[in-house]
Enzyme design. Structure first.
Site, PDB file in Angstrom:
ATOM      1  CE  LYS A  14      -3.566   1.883   3.091  1.00  0.00           C
ATOM      2  NZ  LYS A  14      -4.284   2.024   4.495  1.00  0.00           N
TER       3      LYS A  14
ATOM      4  CD  GLU B  34       9.497  -6.104   6.861  1.00  0.00           C
ATOM      5  OE1 GLU B  34       9.345  -4.822   6.431  1.00  0.00           O
ATOM      6  OE2 GLU B  34       9.023  -6.459   8.033  1.00  0.00           O
TER       7      GLU B  34
ATOM      8  CE  LYS C  88       6.080  -1.066   9.824  1.00  0.00           C
ATOM      9  NZ  LYS C  88       4.906  -0.445   8.944  1.00  0.00           N
TER      10      LYS C  88
ATOM     11  N   GLY D  82      -4.796  -1.948   5.718  1.00  0.00           N
ATOM     12  CA  GLY D  82      -3.963  -3.233   4.757  1.00  0.00           C
ATOM     13  C   GLY D  82      -4.728  -4.588   5.348  1.00  0.00           C
ATOM     14  NE  ARG D  83      -6.213  -3.854  11.513  1.00  0.00           N
ATOM     15  CZ  ARG D  83      -5.345  -2.670  11.462  1.00  0.00           C
ATOM     16  NH1 ARG D  83      -4.259  -2.534  11.041  1.00  0.00           N
ATOM     17  NH2 ARG D  83      -5.885  -1.549  12.211  1.00  0.00           N
TER      18      ARG D  83
ATOM     19  CD  GLU E 275      -1.455  -4.617  11.862  1.00  0.00           C
ATOM     20  OE1 GLU E 275      -0.335  -4.855  11.731  1.00  0.00           O
ATOM     21  OE2 GLU E 275      -2.082  -4.319  10.352  1.00  0.00           O
TER      22      GLU E 275
ATOM     23  CG  HIS F 142      -2.748 -35.649  16.527  1.00  0.00           C
ATOM     24  ND1 HIS F 142      -2.674 -37.080  17.087  1.00  0.00           N
ATOM     25  CD2 HIS F 142      -3.674 -35.694  15.791  1.00  0.00           C
ATOM     26  CE1 HIS F 142      -3.877 -37.657  16.717  1.00  0.00           C
ATOM     27  NE2 HIS F 142      -4.466 -36.709  15.748  1.00  0.00           N
TER      28      HIS F 142
HETATM   29  O1  F6P Z   1       2.826  -4.192   9.769  1.00  0.00           O
HETATM   30  C1  F6P Z   1       2.198  -2.843   9.770  1.00  0.00           C
HETATM   31  C2  F6P Z   1       1.745  -2.969   8.305  1.00  0.00           C
HETATM   32  O2  F6P Z   1       1.463  -1.536   8.343  1.00  0.00           O
HETATM   33  C3  F6P Z   1       0.454  -3.482   8.068  1.00  0.00           C
HETATM   34  O3  F6P Z   1      -0.764  -2.945   8.678  1.00  0.00           O
HETATM   35  C4  F6P Z   1       0.225  -3.747   6.673  1.00  0.00           C
HETATM   36  O4  F6P Z   1      -0.605  -4.398   6.434  1.00  0.00           O
HETATM   37  C5  F6P Z   1       1.673  -4.009   6.308  1.00  0.00           C
HETATM   38  O5  F6P Z   1       2.467  -3.229   7.302  1.00  0.00           O
HETATM   39  C6  F6P Z   1       2.243  -3.582   5.000  1.00  0.00           C
HETATM   40  O6  F6P Z   1       2.267  -2.352   4.375  1.00  0.00           O
HETATM   41  P1  F6P Z   1       2.252  -2.148   3.003  1.00  0.00           P
HETATM   42  O7  F6P Z   1       1.059  -2.765   2.185  1.00  0.00           O
HETATM   43  O8  F6P Z   1       2.203  -0.532   3.187  1.00  0.00           O
HETATM   44  O9  F6P Z   1       3.662  -2.518   2.679  1.00  0.00           O
END
Ligand code: F6P
Length: 520
Positions: free
Chosen positions: A197, A203, A486, A256-257, A342, A373
Protein backbone atom coordinates in the site's frame (compact mmCIF):
# COMPACT_ATOMS: atom_id res chain seq x y z
CA UNK A 1 -22.24 1.58 30.83
CA UNK A 2 -20.12 0.91 33.95
CA UNK A 3 -23.26 -0.43 35.65
CA UNK A 4 -23.68 -3.02 32.95
CA UNK A 5 -20.08 -4.16 33.28
CA UNK A 6 -20.49 -4.58 37.02
CA UNK A 7 -23.84 -6.32 36.61
CA UNK A 8 -22.19 -8.74 34.23
CA UNK A 9 -19.32 -9.39 36.67
CA UNK A 10 -21.80 -9.97 39.49
CA UNK A 11 -23.87 -12.29 37.32
CA UNK A 12 -20.78 -14.30 36.43
CA UNK A 13 -19.87 -14.59 40.10
CA UNK A 14 -23.35 -15.82 40.95
CA UNK A 15 -23.51 -18.35 38.12
CA UNK A 16 -19.93 -19.58 37.72
CA UNK A 17 -20.73 -22.87 39.46
CA UNK A 18 -23.37 -23.77 36.89
CA UNK A 19 -21.90 -26.12 34.32
CA UNK A 20 -22.48 -25.51 30.64
CA UNK A 21 -23.75 -29.08 30.38
CA UNK A 22 -26.47 -28.18 32.90
CA UNK A 23 -27.48 -25.20 30.77
CA UNK A 24 -27.78 -27.60 27.85
CA UNK A 25 -30.40 -29.66 29.70
CA UNK A 26 -32.76 -26.99 28.40
CA UNK A 27 -33.75 -28.54 25.09
CA UNK A 28 -34.42 -25.10 23.59
CA UNK A 29 -30.91 -23.90 24.31
CA UNK A 30 -29.40 -24.94 20.98
CA UNK A 31 -32.08 -23.01 19.09
CA UNK A 32 -31.88 -20.00 21.35
CA UNK A 33 -28.10 -19.84 21.47
CA UNK A 34 -27.37 -20.21 17.77
CA UNK A 35 -27.77 -17.88 14.82
CA UNK A 36 -27.73 -18.44 11.11
CA UNK A 37 -27.35 -16.71 7.79
CA UNK A 38 -28.41 -18.82 4.80
CA UNK A 39 -26.23 -21.92 4.86
CA UNK A 40 -24.05 -20.81 7.78
CA UNK A 41 -24.81 -21.56 11.42
CA UNK A 42 -23.09 -20.18 14.52
CA UNK A 43 -23.65 -22.38 17.58
CA UNK A 44 -22.73 -20.76 20.89
CA UNK A 45 -24.80 -22.97 23.14
CA UNK A 46 -21.58 -24.55 24.48
CA UNK A 47 -20.64 -21.36 26.34
CA UNK A 48 -21.60 -20.29 29.85
CA UNK A 49 -23.68 -17.38 28.53
CA UNK A 50 -27.27 -17.64 29.73
CA UNK A 51 -30.28 -15.53 28.80
CA UNK A 52 -29.65 -12.96 31.55
CA UNK A 53 -25.99 -12.60 30.56
CA UNK A 54 -26.94 -12.16 26.91
CA UNK A 55 -29.49 -9.55 27.86
CA UNK A 56 -26.79 -7.55 29.63
CA UNK A 57 -24.21 -8.10 26.90
CA UNK A 58 -26.65 -6.76 24.34
CA UNK A 59 -26.93 -3.59 26.41
CA UNK A 60 -23.15 -3.18 26.08
CA UNK A 61 -23.67 -3.18 22.32
CA UNK A 62 -26.16 -0.31 22.43
CA UNK A 63 -23.75 2.10 20.70
CA UNK A 64 -22.77 -0.33 17.98
CA UNK A 65 -25.51 0.44 15.47
CA UNK A 66 -24.71 4.17 15.35
CA UNK A 67 -20.98 3.48 14.93
CA UNK A 68 -21.66 0.80 12.34
CA UNK A 69 -23.80 3.18 10.33
CA UNK A 70 -21.09 5.84 10.59
CA UNK A 71 -18.56 3.37 9.22
CA UNK A 72 -20.72 2.33 6.27
CA UNK A 73 -21.60 5.99 5.65
CA UNK A 74 -17.93 6.92 5.20
CA UNK A 75 -17.52 9.01 8.35
CA UNK A 76 -13.90 9.40 9.43
CA UNK A 77 -14.10 6.93 12.30
CA UNK A 78 -10.35 6.21 12.14
CA UNK A 79 -9.74 9.38 14.09
CA UNK A 80 -6.00 9.08 14.75
CA UNK A 81 -5.37 8.97 11.01
CA UNK A 82 -8.37 11.11 10.08
CA UNK A 83 -9.64 8.48 7.65
CA UNK A 84 -12.90 6.85 6.68
CA UNK A 85 -13.08 3.05 6.99
CA UNK A 86 -14.65 1.67 3.85
CA UNK A 87 -13.29 -1.73 2.93
CA UNK A 88 -17.01 -2.55 2.68
CA UNK A 89 -17.19 -0.28 -0.40
CA UNK A 90 -14.86 -2.70 -2.22
CA UNK A 91 -17.59 -5.35 -2.00
CA UNK A 92 -20.63 -3.11 -2.19
CA UNK A 93 -22.97 -4.87 -4.63
CA UNK A 94 -26.02 -2.76 -3.79
CA UNK A 95 -25.66 -0.23 -6.58
CA UNK A 96 -25.91 2.53 -3.97
CA UNK A 97 -23.30 5.29 -3.80
CA UNK A 98 -20.78 5.55 -0.95
CA UNK A 99 -19.48 9.01 -0.16
CA UNK A 100 -16.13 10.16 1.18
CA UNK A 101 -15.74 13.94 1.40
CA UNK A 102 -18.97 14.25 -0.61
CA UNK A 103 -17.55 12.24 -3.52
CA UNK A 104 -19.08 8.90 -4.49
CA UNK A 105 -16.18 6.40 -4.39
CA UNK A 106 -18.08 3.61 -6.15
CA UNK A 107 -17.25 4.56 -9.77
CA UNK A 108 -13.51 4.40 -8.97
CA UNK A 109 -13.98 1.11 -7.07
CA UNK A 110 -15.82 -0.40 -10.05
CA UNK A 111 -13.24 0.95 -12.47
CA UNK A 112 -10.35 -0.65 -10.56
CA UNK A 113 -12.28 -3.91 -10.25
CA UNK A 114 -12.93 -3.87 -13.99
CA UNK A 115 -9.22 -3.25 -14.69
CA UNK A 116 -8.32 -6.15 -12.39
CA UNK A 117 -10.82 -8.37 -14.22
CA UNK A 118 -9.42 -7.45 -17.61
CA UNK A 119 -5.83 -7.91 -16.48
CA UNK A 120 -6.65 -11.28 -14.88
CA UNK A 121 -8.52 -12.51 -17.93
CA UNK A 122 -5.69 -11.40 -20.22
CA UNK A 123 -3.08 -13.17 -18.09
CA UNK A 124 -5.19 -16.31 -17.73
CA UNK A 125 -5.91 -16.47 -21.46
CA UNK A 126 -2.31 -15.63 -22.42
CA UNK A 127 -3.23 -12.30 -24.08
CA UNK A 128 -0.85 -10.62 -21.69
CA UNK A 129 2.13 -12.90 -21.79
CA UNK A 130 5.78 -13.26 -20.90
CA UNK A 131 8.54 -11.47 -22.81
CA UNK A 132 8.98 -14.53 -25.04
CA UNK A 133 5.23 -14.51 -25.85
CA UNK A 134 4.46 -17.68 -23.90
CA UNK A 135 1.76 -17.54 -21.19
CA UNK A 136 2.73 -16.95 -17.60
CA UNK A 137 2.64 -20.17 -15.62
CA UNK A 138 3.49 -18.72 -12.20
CA UNK A 139 2.86 -15.59 -10.17
CA UNK A 140 4.89 -14.32 -7.25
CA UNK A 141 3.22 -11.87 -4.88
CA UNK A 142 5.73 -9.86 -2.86
CA UNK A 143 4.14 -8.17 0.15
CA UNK A 144 3.89 -8.47 3.91
CA UNK A 145 1.18 -8.18 6.58
CA UNK A 146 -2.09 -7.17 4.94
CA UNK A 147 -0.43 -7.25 1.52
CA UNK A 148 0.40 -10.93 1.99
CA UNK A 149 -1.78 -12.70 4.54
CA UNK A 150 -5.07 -12.20 2.67
CA UNK A 151 -3.85 -13.48 -0.71
CA UNK A 152 -1.96 -16.35 0.97
CA UNK A 153 -4.90 -17.43 3.11
CA UNK A 154 -7.57 -17.10 0.41
CA UNK A 155 -5.64 -18.79 -2.41
CA UNK A 156 -5.02 -21.77 -0.15
CA UNK A 157 -8.65 -21.76 1.02
CA UNK A 158 -10.01 -21.80 -2.52
CA UNK A 159 -7.58 -24.31 -4.01
CA UNK A 160 -10.43 -26.37 -5.57
CA UNK A 161 -11.23 -23.35 -7.76
CA UNK A 162 -7.70 -22.81 -9.11
CA UNK A 163 -7.56 -22.89 -12.85
CA UNK A 164 -5.11 -20.03 -13.40
CA UNK A 165 -1.36 -19.68 -12.96
CA UNK A 166 0.26 -21.11 -9.83
CA UNK A 167 0.67 -18.58 -7.00
CA UNK A 168 3.70 -18.08 -4.76
CA UNK A 169 4.32 -15.61 -1.99
CA UNK A 170 7.39 -13.86 -0.63
CA UNK A 171 6.89 -11.86 2.55
CA UNK A 172 9.71 -12.46 5.03
CA UNK A 173 12.88 -10.37 4.86
CA UNK A 174 14.76 -13.59 5.65
CA UNK A 175 16.79 -14.45 2.52
CA UNK A 176 15.55 -18.01 2.98
CA UNK A 177 12.09 -16.97 1.79
CA UNK A 178 13.06 -15.29 -1.47
CA UNK A 179 15.70 -17.91 -2.17
CA UNK A 180 13.42 -20.90 -1.60
CA UNK A 181 10.58 -19.47 -3.69
CA UNK A 182 12.79 -18.49 -6.63
CA UNK A 183 14.57 -21.83 -6.62
CA UNK A 184 11.59 -23.64 -8.09
CA UNK A 185 10.62 -21.00 -10.66
CA UNK A 186 11.52 -19.99 -14.21
CA UNK A 187 11.88 -16.20 -14.62
CA UNK A 188 10.84 -16.59 -18.28
CA UNK A 189 7.35 -17.73 -17.21
CA UNK A 190 6.80 -15.78 -13.98
CA UNK A 191 4.77 -12.64 -13.35
CA UNK A 192 5.76 -10.65 -10.26
CA UNK A 193 3.27 -8.53 -8.33
CA UNK A 194 4.75 -6.09 -5.85
CA UNK A 195 2.03 -5.45 -3.28
CA UNK A 196 2.54 -2.63 -0.85
CA UNK A 197 0.00 0.00 0.00
CA UNK A 198 2.76 2.43 1.01
CA UNK A 199 5.42 1.09 -1.37
CA UNK A 200 7.96 1.84 1.36
CA UNK A 201 7.80 -1.27 3.57
CA UNK A 202 11.41 -2.34 3.91
CA UNK A 203 10.81 -6.09 3.67
CA UNK A 204 8.76 -5.75 0.51
CA UNK A 205 11.04 -3.26 -1.20
CA UNK A 206 14.15 -5.31 -0.37
CA UNK A 207 12.55 -8.53 -1.61
CA UNK A 208 11.25 -6.73 -4.70
CA UNK A 209 14.75 -5.55 -5.60
CA UNK A 210 16.12 -9.10 -5.26
CA UNK A 211 13.36 -10.51 -7.46
CA UNK A 212 13.75 -7.75 -10.08
CA UNK A 213 17.48 -8.62 -10.20
CA UNK A 214 16.52 -12.27 -10.78
CA UNK A 215 14.16 -11.25 -13.59
CA UNK A 216 16.67 -8.85 -15.14
CA UNK A 217 19.43 -11.44 -15.23
CA UNK A 218 17.18 -13.61 -17.37
CA UNK A 219 15.27 -11.00 -19.37
CA UNK A 220 17.32 -7.81 -19.48
CA UNK A 221 15.20 -4.73 -20.22
CA UNK A 222 12.23 -6.96 -21.02
CA UNK A 223 11.84 -7.72 -17.31
CA UNK A 224 9.31 -4.88 -16.95
CA UNK A 225 6.85 -7.04 -18.94
CA UNK A 226 6.91 -9.38 -15.94
CA UNK A 227 6.04 -6.75 -13.34
CA UNK A 228 2.80 -5.42 -11.87
CA UNK A 229 2.07 -3.55 -8.65
CA UNK A 230 -0.67 -3.13 -6.11
CA UNK A 231 -0.21 0.15 -4.32
CA UNK A 232 -1.67 3.50 -3.41
CA UNK A 233 1.68 5.17 -4.09
CA UNK A 234 1.62 5.57 -7.86
CA UNK A 235 4.62 7.94 -7.95
CA UNK A 236 6.73 5.34 -6.19
CA UNK A 237 5.57 2.52 -8.49
CA UNK A 238 6.44 4.67 -11.53
CA UNK A 239 9.86 5.43 -10.07
CA UNK A 240 10.31 1.66 -9.66
CA UNK A 241 9.73 1.27 -13.40
CA UNK A 242 6.29 -0.32 -13.31
CA UNK A 243 4.02 0.40 -16.27
CA UNK A 244 1.07 2.48 -14.90
CA UNK A 245 -1.41 0.26 -16.77
CA UNK A 246 -0.27 -2.56 -14.52
CA UNK A 247 -0.64 -0.67 -11.26
CA UNK A 248 -3.80 -1.23 -9.25
CA UNK A 249 -4.41 1.30 -6.51
CA UNK A 250 -6.66 1.71 -3.52
CA UNK A 251 -7.48 4.57 -1.24
CA UNK A 252 -6.39 5.36 2.30
CA UNK A 253 -9.84 4.31 3.56
CA UNK A 254 -8.87 0.66 3.05
CA UNK A 255 -6.61 -0.59 5.85
CA UNK A 256 -3.93 -3.14 4.94
CA UNK A 257 -5.55 -5.94 6.95
CA UNK A 258 -8.92 -5.20 5.32
CA UNK A 259 -7.59 -4.99 1.78
CA UNK A 260 -8.06 -8.45 0.28
CA UNK A 261 -11.33 -7.34 -1.32
CA UNK A 262 -9.60 -5.02 -3.78
CA UNK A 263 -6.31 -5.02 -5.70
CA UNK A 264 -4.50 -6.86 -2.90
CA UNK A 265 -6.75 -9.78 -3.87
CA UNK A 266 -5.29 -9.80 -7.40
CA UNK A 267 -3.35 -13.08 -6.91
CA UNK A 268 -6.62 -14.70 -5.83
CA UNK A 269 -8.46 -13.34 -8.87
CA UNK A 270 -5.66 -14.58 -11.13
CA UNK A 271 -5.84 -18.02 -9.54
CA UNK A 272 -9.61 -18.56 -9.42
CA UNK A 273 -10.83 -16.18 -12.12
CA UNK A 274 -12.88 -12.97 -11.93
CA UNK A 275 -16.28 -14.69 -11.68
CA UNK A 276 -15.27 -16.68 -8.61
CA UNK A 277 -13.70 -13.53 -7.17
CA UNK A 278 -17.09 -11.84 -7.67
CA UNK A 279 -18.71 -14.61 -5.62
CA UNK A 280 -16.13 -14.00 -2.90
CA UNK A 281 -17.16 -10.31 -2.82
CA UNK A 282 -20.82 -11.31 -2.93
CA UNK A 283 -20.43 -13.47 0.18
CA UNK A 284 -18.86 -10.59 2.09
CA UNK A 285 -21.60 -8.24 0.87
CA UNK A 286 -24.24 -10.66 2.18
CA UNK A 287 -22.55 -10.60 5.59
CA UNK A 288 -22.36 -6.79 5.44
CA UNK A 289 -26.07 -6.63 4.70
CA UNK A 290 -26.83 -9.01 7.55
CA UNK A 291 -24.64 -6.94 9.89
CA UNK A 292 -26.43 -3.76 8.85
CA UNK A 293 -29.97 -5.07 9.07
CA UNK A 294 -30.31 -8.00 11.48
CA UNK A 295 -31.49 -7.21 15.01
CA UNK A 296 -28.57 -7.24 17.45
CA UNK A 297 -29.73 -10.45 19.14
CA UNK A 298 -29.70 -12.30 15.78
CA UNK A 299 -26.72 -10.50 14.32
CA UNK A 300 -23.85 -12.95 13.88
CA UNK A 301 -20.92 -10.48 14.11
CA UNK A 302 -22.51 -8.83 17.15
CA UNK A 303 -23.12 -12.18 18.85
CA UNK A 304 -19.60 -13.39 18.11
CA UNK A 305 -18.23 -10.14 19.55
CA UNK A 306 -20.34 -10.44 22.70
CA UNK A 307 -19.20 -14.02 23.18
CA UNK A 308 -15.61 -12.75 22.87
CA UNK A 309 -16.25 -10.02 25.43
CA UNK A 310 -17.90 -12.45 27.82
CA UNK A 311 -14.89 -14.76 27.67
CA UNK A 312 -12.24 -12.05 27.71
CA UNK A 313 -13.59 -9.40 30.06
CA UNK A 314 -16.09 -11.22 32.22
CA UNK A 315 -14.59 -14.72 32.53
CA UNK A 316 -10.98 -13.48 32.27
CA UNK A 317 -9.79 -15.86 29.53
CA UNK A 318 -7.04 -13.91 27.74
CA UNK A 319 -6.71 -15.93 24.53
CA UNK A 320 -8.97 -17.59 22.00
CA UNK A 321 -8.14 -20.41 19.63
CA UNK A 322 -9.25 -20.44 16.00
CA UNK A 323 -9.63 -24.10 15.04
CA UNK A 324 -10.73 -24.67 11.44
CA UNK A 325 -11.61 -28.29 10.72
CA UNK A 326 -11.02 -27.38 7.12
CA UNK A 327 -7.46 -27.98 6.05
CA UNK A 328 -7.54 -25.29 3.39
CA UNK A 329 -8.21 -22.73 6.13
CA UNK A 330 -4.78 -23.56 7.55
CA UNK A 331 -3.67 -19.91 7.31
CA UNK A 332 -6.92 -18.52 8.75
CA UNK A 333 -5.53 -18.29 12.32
CA UNK A 334 -2.57 -16.23 11.03
CA UNK A 335 -4.93 -14.04 9.00
CA UNK A 336 -7.18 -13.49 12.02
CA UNK A 337 -4.13 -12.73 14.15
CA UNK A 338 -3.42 -9.65 12.06
CA UNK A 339 -7.08 -8.76 11.62
CA UNK A 340 -7.83 -8.98 15.33
CA UNK A 341 -4.58 -8.22 17.13
CA UNK A 342 -3.46 -5.34 14.90
CA UNK A 343 -6.97 -3.88 15.17
CA UNK A 344 -7.76 -4.40 18.83
CA UNK A 345 -4.36 -4.75 20.52
CA UNK A 346 -4.68 -1.29 22.06
CA UNK A 347 -4.40 0.05 25.61
CA UNK A 348 -5.78 3.53 25.13
CA UNK A 349 -9.29 4.54 24.15
CA UNK A 350 -10.10 6.47 21.02
CA UNK A 351 -9.66 9.73 22.96
CA UNK A 352 -6.20 8.70 24.21
CA UNK A 353 -7.21 7.87 27.79
CA UNK A 354 -5.98 4.58 29.27
CA UNK A 355 -8.41 1.67 29.04
CA UNK A 356 -9.76 0.43 32.33
CA UNK A 357 -10.39 -3.11 31.11
CA UNK A 358 -8.73 -5.58 28.77
CA UNK A 359 -9.03 -5.12 25.04
CA UNK A 360 -8.05 -7.60 22.32
CA UNK A 361 -7.21 -11.14 23.38
CA UNK A 362 -4.37 -13.24 21.99
CA UNK A 363 -5.51 -15.05 18.84
CA UNK A 364 -3.89 -18.31 17.85
CA UNK A 365 -4.76 -21.65 16.36
CA UNK A 366 -4.18 -24.38 13.85
CA UNK A 367 -6.28 -26.51 11.58
CA UNK A 368 -7.90 -29.63 12.95
CA UNK A 369 -7.07 -32.45 13.25
CA UNK A 370 -3.37 -31.50 13.27
CA UNK A 371 -3.80 -29.26 16.30
CA UNK A 372 -5.29 -32.17 18.26
CA UNK A 373 -1.92 -33.91 18.15
CA UNK A 374 -0.07 -30.81 19.29
CA UNK A 375 -1.67 -28.45 21.80
CA UNK A 376 -5.11 -29.91 22.63
CA UNK A 377 -3.57 -31.52 25.71
CA UNK A 378 -3.41 -28.06 27.25
CA UNK A 379 -6.84 -27.11 25.94
CA UNK A 380 -8.39 -30.13 27.67
CA UNK A 381 -6.33 -30.44 30.84
CA UNK A 382 -4.19 -27.33 31.21
CA UNK A 383 -4.73 -24.72 33.90
CA UNK A 384 -5.64 -22.02 31.36
CA UNK A 385 -9.13 -22.04 29.90
CA UNK A 386 -9.08 -21.42 26.17
CA UNK A 387 -12.35 -20.58 24.44
CA UNK A 388 -12.23 -22.55 21.18
CA UNK A 389 -13.79 -21.37 17.93
CA UNK A 390 -14.35 -24.35 15.65
CA UNK A 391 -15.11 -23.94 11.94
CA UNK A 392 -16.28 -26.86 9.83
CA UNK A 393 -17.90 -27.51 6.45
CA UNK A 394 -20.78 -29.93 5.89
CA UNK A 395 -19.36 -30.85 2.49
CA UNK A 396 -15.82 -31.38 1.33
CA UNK A 397 -14.65 -31.27 -2.26
CA UNK A 398 -13.55 -34.89 -2.59
CA UNK A 399 -16.70 -37.06 -2.85
CA UNK A 400 -14.58 -40.17 -3.39
CA UNK A 401 -12.93 -39.51 -0.01
CA UNK A 402 -16.16 -39.01 1.95
CA UNK A 403 -14.87 -41.19 4.79
CA UNK A 404 -12.10 -38.62 5.44
CA UNK A 405 -14.66 -35.86 5.66
CA UNK A 406 -16.85 -37.90 8.00
CA UNK A 407 -13.86 -38.48 10.25
CA UNK A 408 -12.97 -34.78 10.14
CA UNK A 409 -16.48 -33.74 11.19
CA UNK A 410 -16.61 -36.46 13.85
CA UNK A 411 -13.36 -35.17 15.32
CA UNK A 412 -14.58 -31.59 15.34
CA UNK A 413 -17.83 -32.47 17.11
CA UNK A 414 -16.07 -34.85 19.47
CA UNK A 415 -13.60 -32.18 20.54
CA UNK A 416 -16.27 -29.66 21.43
CA UNK A 417 -18.19 -32.38 23.25
CA UNK A 418 -15.09 -33.47 25.18
CA UNK A 419 -14.42 -29.87 26.16
CA UNK A 420 -18.01 -29.57 27.32
CA UNK A 421 -18.49 -32.82 29.20
CA UNK A 422 -15.00 -33.77 30.33
CA UNK A 423 -14.58 -37.08 32.09
CA UNK A 424 -14.33 -38.17 35.71
CA UNK A 425 -11.18 -40.14 36.65
CA UNK A 426 -11.62 -43.89 36.31
CA UNK A 427 -10.20 -44.52 39.78
CA UNK A 428 -9.43 -42.00 42.55
CA UNK A 429 -5.72 -42.56 41.86
CA UNK A 430 -5.86 -41.70 38.17
CA UNK A 431 -6.48 -37.95 38.42
CA UNK A 432 -4.14 -37.42 35.46
CA UNK A 433 -6.88 -39.03 33.40
CA UNK A 434 -9.51 -36.57 34.53
CA UNK A 435 -10.92 -34.13 32.01
CA UNK A 436 -12.51 -31.23 33.89
CA UNK A 437 -14.84 -30.31 31.02
CA UNK A 438 -17.01 -27.21 31.23
CA UNK A 439 -14.68 -25.54 28.71
CA UNK A 440 -16.41 -23.19 26.27
CA UNK A 441 -16.47 -23.41 22.50
CA UNK A 442 -18.39 -22.09 19.52
CA UNK A 443 -18.87 -23.84 16.19
CA UNK A 444 -19.35 -22.16 12.83
CA UNK A 445 -20.86 -24.71 10.47
CA UNK A 446 -21.22 -23.93 6.76
CA UNK A 447 -22.22 -25.94 3.72
CA UNK A 448 -18.94 -25.82 1.81
CA UNK A 449 -15.87 -23.61 1.56
CA UNK A 450 -16.91 -21.86 -1.65
CA UNK A 451 -15.68 -18.35 -2.59
CA UNK A 452 -18.99 -16.98 -1.32
CA UNK A 453 -18.71 -18.78 2.02
CA UNK A 454 -15.12 -17.62 2.47
CA UNK A 455 -16.20 -14.04 1.82
CA UNK A 456 -18.87 -14.42 4.48
CA UNK A 457 -16.50 -15.92 7.06
CA UNK A 458 -13.92 -13.15 6.68
CA UNK A 459 -16.55 -10.38 6.79
CA UNK A 460 -18.12 -12.02 9.87
CA UNK A 461 -14.82 -11.80 11.73
CA UNK A 462 -14.01 -8.30 10.43
CA UNK A 463 -17.29 -7.01 11.87
CA UNK A 464 -16.79 -8.99 15.07
CA UNK A 465 -13.49 -7.16 15.57
CA UNK A 466 -15.25 -3.86 14.84
CA UNK A 467 -18.01 -4.54 17.39
CA UNK A 468 -15.55 -5.54 20.09
CA UNK A 469 -13.43 -2.45 19.39
CA UNK A 470 -16.52 -0.27 19.56
CA UNK A 471 -17.55 -1.70 22.93
CA UNK A 472 -14.02 -1.16 24.28
CA UNK A 473 -14.06 2.39 22.92
CA UNK A 474 -10.90 1.95 20.87
CA UNK A 475 -9.95 2.81 17.31
CA UNK A 476 -9.68 -0.59 15.59
CA UNK A 477 -8.32 0.91 12.39
CA UNK A 478 -4.91 2.34 13.22
CA UNK A 479 -1.77 0.35 14.07
CA UNK A 480 0.74 2.65 15.74
CA UNK A 481 2.10 -0.27 17.74
CA UNK A 482 4.07 -1.57 14.77
CA UNK A 483 6.01 1.66 14.26
CA UNK A 484 8.63 1.59 17.03
CA UNK A 485 10.17 -1.75 16.06
CA UNK A 486 10.35 -0.63 12.41
CA UNK A 487 12.18 2.57 13.39
CA UNK A 488 14.59 0.82 15.75
CA UNK A 489 15.43 -1.75 13.05
CA UNK A 490 16.58 1.08 10.79
CA UNK A 491 18.82 2.46 13.58
CA UNK A 492 20.09 -1.01 14.43
CA UNK A 493 21.06 -1.98 10.89
CA UNK A 494 24.44 -0.13 10.85
CA UNK A 495 25.29 -1.79 14.16
CA UNK A 496 24.55 -5.20 12.69
CA UNK A 497 26.55 -4.42 9.58
CA UNK A 498 29.55 -3.01 11.43
CA UNK A 499 30.72 -3.98 14.91
CA UNK A 500 32.30 -0.57 15.46
CA UNK A 501 28.91 1.05 15.89
CA UNK A 502 27.56 -0.99 18.80
CA UNK A 503 27.13 2.01 21.08
CA UNK A 504 24.16 3.83 22.60
CA UNK A 505 22.09 0.71 23.10
CA UNK A 506 20.80 -1.01 26.19
CA UNK A 507 23.29 -3.42 27.72
CA UNK A 508 21.37 -6.55 26.74
CA UNK A 509 21.12 -5.59 23.07
CA UNK A 510 24.79 -4.52 23.10
CA UNK A 511 25.69 -7.93 24.59
CA UNK A 512 23.72 -9.72 21.87
CA UNK A 513 25.32 -7.61 19.13
CA UNK A 514 28.79 -8.35 20.45
CA UNK A 515 28.01 -12.07 20.60
CA UNK A 516 26.56 -11.85 17.09
CA UNK A 517 29.71 -10.23 15.72
CA UNK A 518 31.85 -12.86 17.44
CA UNK A 519 29.83 -15.67 15.82
CA UNK A 520 29.34 -14.06 12.42
O1 F6P B 1 2.85 -4.24 9.89
C1 F6P B 1 2.26 -3.01 9.73
C2 F6P B 1 1.66 -2.78 8.38
O2 F6P B 1 1.50 -1.41 8.23
C3 F6P B 1 0.33 -3.50 8.18
O3 F6P B 1 -0.74 -2.83 8.72
C4 F6P B 1 0.29 -3.63 6.71
O4 F6P B 1 -0.65 -4.58 6.33
C5 F6P B 1 1.72 -4.03 6.44
O5 F6P B 1 2.48 -3.26 7.33
C6 F6P B 1 2.19 -3.83 5.02
O6 F6P B 1 2.14 -2.50 4.61
P1 F6P B 1 2.27 -2.10 3.09
O7 F6P B 1 1.15 -2.70 2.33
O8 F6P B 1 2.23 -0.59 3.06
O9 F6P B 1 3.60 -2.61 2.58
Amino acid sequence: MEDIWSDLAAHRKRTSDIRISDLLKDTNRFNEFSASLNDMLLDYSKTSIDAAAMHMLLKLASGVEAKRDAMFRGDKINVSEDRAVLHTALRNRSGNPVFVNNVDVMPAVQDTLQRMRQFSQDIRQGDICAADKRPFTDIINIGVGGSDLGPVMTTLALAPYHDGPRTHFISNIDSAHVSDVLKGLDPQRTLVIIASKSFTTIETMTNAKAVVKWLTEALGDQHTKHLAAVSSATEATAAFGIDPTRVFGFEDWVGGRYSVWGPVGLPLMLAIGPDNFDDFLQGAFEMDTHFRTAPLDENMPVLLALIGIWHNNICGYPTRAILPYDHRLGRLPAYFQQLDMESNGKSVAQDGTPLTRDSGPVIWGESGTNGQHAFYQLIHQGTAIIPCEFLVAAQGFEPDLQHHHDLLVANCLAQSEALLLGRKPLTPKSSHREFPGNRPSTTLLYRQLTPRTLGKIIALYEHRVFVEGTIWGINSFDQWGVELGKQLAVNTLPKVENSKHTDNMDTSTTGLLNAYHALK
